[in-house]
Design an enzyme around this catalytic site. Structure first.
Site, PDB file in Angstrom:
ATOM      1  N   ALA A 110     168.607  -8.130  84.491  1.00  0.00           N
ATOM      2  CA  ALA A 110     168.024  -9.390  84.011  1.00  0.00           C
ATOM      3  C   ALA A 110     166.516  -9.223  83.964  1.00  0.00           C
ATOM      4  CB  ALA A 110     168.400 -10.547  84.928  1.00  0.00           C
ATOM      5  N   SER A 111     165.891  -9.949  83.026  1.00  0.00           N
ATOM      6  CA  SER A 111     164.439  -9.884  82.888  1.00  0.00           C
ATOM      7  C   SER A 111     163.922 -11.289  82.615  1.00  0.00           C
ATOM      8  CB  SER A 111     164.052  -8.949  81.739  1.00  0.00           C
ATOM      9  OG  SER A 111     162.654  -8.914  81.573  1.00  0.00           O
ATOM     10  N   ALA A 112     163.032 -11.766  83.495  1.00  0.00           N
ATOM     11  CA  ALA A 112     162.463 -13.106  83.358  1.00  0.00           C
ATOM     12  C   ALA A 112     160.947 -13.016  83.390  1.00  0.00           C
ATOM     13  CB  ALA A 112     162.979 -14.023  84.459  1.00  0.00           C
ATOM     14  N   SER A 113     160.308 -14.178  83.372  1.00  0.00           N
ATOM     15  CA  SER A 113     158.849 -14.192  83.257  1.00  0.00           C
ATOM     16  C   SER A 113     158.149 -13.675  84.500  1.00  0.00           C
ATOM     17  CB  SER A 113     158.375 -15.619  82.957  1.00  0.00           C
ATOM     18  OG  SER A 113     158.835 -16.503  83.959  1.00  0.00           O
ATOM     19  N   GLN A 116     161.883  -8.785  87.181  1.00  0.00           N
ATOM     20  CA  GLN A 116     163.127  -8.311  86.596  1.00  0.00           C
ATOM     21  C   GLN A 116     163.944  -7.612  87.672  1.00  0.00           C
ATOM     22  OE1 GLN A 116     161.739  -5.915  83.295  1.00  0.00           O
ATOM     23  NE2 GLN A 116     162.203  -4.000  84.337  1.00  0.00           N
ATOM     24  N   LYS A 136     164.735  -6.446  92.966  1.00  0.00           N
ATOM     25  CA  LYS A 136     163.931  -7.359  92.162  1.00  0.00           C
ATOM     26  C   LYS A 136     162.475  -6.946  92.262  1.00  0.00           C
ATOM     27  CE  LYS A 136     163.398 -12.352  91.346  1.00  0.00           C
ATOM     28  NZ  LYS A 136     163.874 -13.695  91.768  1.00  0.00           N
ATOM     29  N   ASP A 271     167.146 -24.305  92.374  1.00  0.00           N
ATOM     30  CA  ASP A 271     167.141 -23.707  91.031  1.00  0.00           C
ATOM     31  C   ASP A 271     168.576 -23.382  90.645  1.00  0.00           C
ATOM     32  OD1 ASP A 271     165.953 -22.881  88.701  1.00  0.00           O
ATOM     33  OD2 ASP A 271     165.409 -20.897  89.430  1.00  0.00           O
TER      34      ASP A 271
END
Length: 529
Positions: A110-113, A116, A136, A271
């Site tokens: 997964a890759s987020a702001s 990742q 992470k 979240d």
């Protein structure tokens, strides 16, 4: 650089005509404005995308059409190269990556702001040979980029607070401050690991939810290593159906987890979007959850926690006057508010939805109506409740997705009653007083010191007389303290029993016990005067 960035923000705002959103009336053509705002935030980058996601949970600030559009913001950005990820890990851990992991996956999961995630397995020295883990890694340069954009957000929020007709009530500066705190908390992956560890302790052994183990030997502020969990994403409803998962049980378990985290533990995962929820289908008839991503958690002050619990119970019991009184007592609306008027307004909002299944209720619309009415009574936004509102809306969305017939009230009410019963029980009150006893004892030397000072006054003639006066004063203060503690215990027990009766959770003989406790407590207080 700051001026250049500000100029770019203003240019994007002009291109998407965002100035209209600063006007007093933002309800006209709200859907089109919401789309323009979403596109503008996506163009401005990850920090603004996260801010838009936070705003999407604020029906007190935005019409539902705009909030719905902002909920479409995707926190997905292109991954940074695996070679950079490996370099960041080695720099943070101070070791070669091959000394810590085997089978490190170059392709990110997964890759987020902010970060990742890569899959790997641990070597024996760091948690057991072959243990599947996720690693992470913070994006390089994120702290500097976030600090720059948050500084500009403060500037823009200050302008909104001065120029917007309801700027003072909306408190944009406080909202940015809350967002900044949450965002910078996410940048410390050791903090995320600690959040996971606390949740794991709170729920260890529960069949409802499982939290992975944190591998502290391979965790630093920039790198988090934790046990990898395997299950079915809650997004994949077809796969869950194929495995025979009981959706009704799954939705009820989700509600139970939320309310227990908020009120039993006062520490909740904040979240809970579908990407962070995995289902354990080992027993499809009693499915559980597998939690991931602990960057955002929430907790409440004891006062807010108590007021919210009482609000929920009063609402469940359709006691709208109590809801109104609690809003005034908590300071959420001005003290000069006429309770009867506020009670009538709340009844207007709540009565049409009470007892309906979740398929017939939109919490977004309900909260919007509630905030519109509260605005008439000069309600001020409570930034400390933002995460709770956000999580409640996520729980609603999850429940609606799994079981449209879910009765949220029926599932939540017993949990709230148990919590209130425990909080107001004499045993709990006695423990609270025991915790306060050391403070009372610590105050005694100060009382003695004050007595010594007074003994030095001209009216006391000799050392013997001063000492005798001091001993008498200390003995008298000790006796008053003991009587005060006894009186406080009895009065609090009476209040607790009365509160339980008012909440509809009374004990056998409760009223009589309350009267006796109150009488004895009052007598002890009188003797302590």
């Amino acid at each position: 650089m700051k001026i250049t960035r500000l100029w770019r923000i203003l240019a994007v705002a002009r291109r998407y005509r965002l100035r209209e959103l600063l006007r007093g009336d933002i309800t006209v053509d709200a859907a089109a404005k919401g789309e323009r705002l979403r596109l503008a935030l996506e163009e401005l980058g990850p920090v603004f995308v996260k801010f838009g996601q936070a705003l999407s949970t604020r029906p007190d600030l935005l019409p539902p059409e705009i909030a719905t559009e902002l909920a479409r913001l995707q926190d997905r950005v292109p991954p940074f190269p695996a070679v950079e990820a490996r370099a960041e890990i080695e720099r943070a851990l101070g070791r070669s990556i091959d000394e810590v992991y085997v089978d490190f996956e170059a392709e990110p999961m997964a890759s987020a702001s902010i970060a990742q995630v890569h899959g790997a397995r641990l070597r024996e020295a760091d948690g057991g040979a072959g243990m599947a883990v996720i690693v992470k890694i913070l994006r390089p340069g994120m702290r500097e980029a976030i600090a720059r954009d948050v500084a500009l957000m403060y500037t823009l929020a200050g302008l909104i607070e001065r120029l917007h007709p309801e700027g003072h009530r909306l408190r944009p500066l406080a909202i940015v401050a809350e967002f900044e705190r949450i965002l910078f908390d996410e940048l410390d992956l050791m903090r995320e690991g600690a959040n996971c560890a606390q949740l794991r302790r709170n729920w260890l052994g529960s069949p409802l939810i499982y939290h992975p183990q944190v591998i502290w030997e391979a965790t630093r502020p920039e790198v988090l290593t934790q046990e990898r969990v395997f299950g079915t994403s809650i997004r994949d409803l077809e796969a869950l159906r194929a495995q025979g998962v009981d959706f009704k049980k799954l939705s009820e378990h989700g509600v139970e987890i939320f309310f227990k985290q908020v009120f039993r533990d006062n520490f909740f995962h904040a979240d809970m979007h579908p990407g962070n929820i995995i289902v354990d289908t080992t027993d499809p008839a009693e499915p559980g959850y597998l939690a991931v991503d602990f960057g955002i958690v929430g907790s409440l002050t004891p006062d807010d926690q108590r007021y919210l619990a009482e609000n929920f119970l009063a609402f469940f019991n359709q006691d709208y006057r109590r809801v109104a009184e609690l809003h005034v007592n908590s300071g959420w609306i001005p003290a000069d508010t006429r309770v009867e008027d506020f009670e009538s307004a709340i009844r207007t909002v709540c009565e049409p939805i009470f007892g309906k299944p979740i398929k017939d209720i939109s919490f977004g619309f309900f909260l919007l109506r509630l905030f519109q009415i509260a605005r008439r009574f000069r309600y001020e936004v409570q930034p400390q409740l933002v995460l709770l509102q956000k999580t409640l809306l996520q729980v609603e969305g999850l429940g609606r997705q799994l079981d449209p017939e879910l009765d949220l009230w029926k599932t939540a009410k017993p949990i709230m009653e148990d919590w209130m019963r425990d909080r107001l029980s004499p045993a709990r009150l006695s423990k609270a007083l025991q915790r306060q006893a050391p403070l009372v004892i610590e105050a005694l030397p100060r009382l003695a010191e004050r007595a010594l000072v007074e003994a030095e006054q001209p009216g006391v003639r000799s050392t013997a007389a001063r000492l005798a006066q001091l001993e008498a004063r200390i003995a008298e203060d000790n006796q008053r303290t003991r009587r005060s503690i006894i009186g406080a215990t009895l009065i609090l027990a009476a209040v607790g029993l009365g509160g339980m009766e008012a909440a509809g959770i009374g004990l056998p003989g409760g009223p009589a016990l309350a009267m006796v406790s109150a009488a004895l407590g009052a007598w002890s207080w009188w003797r302590a005067r």
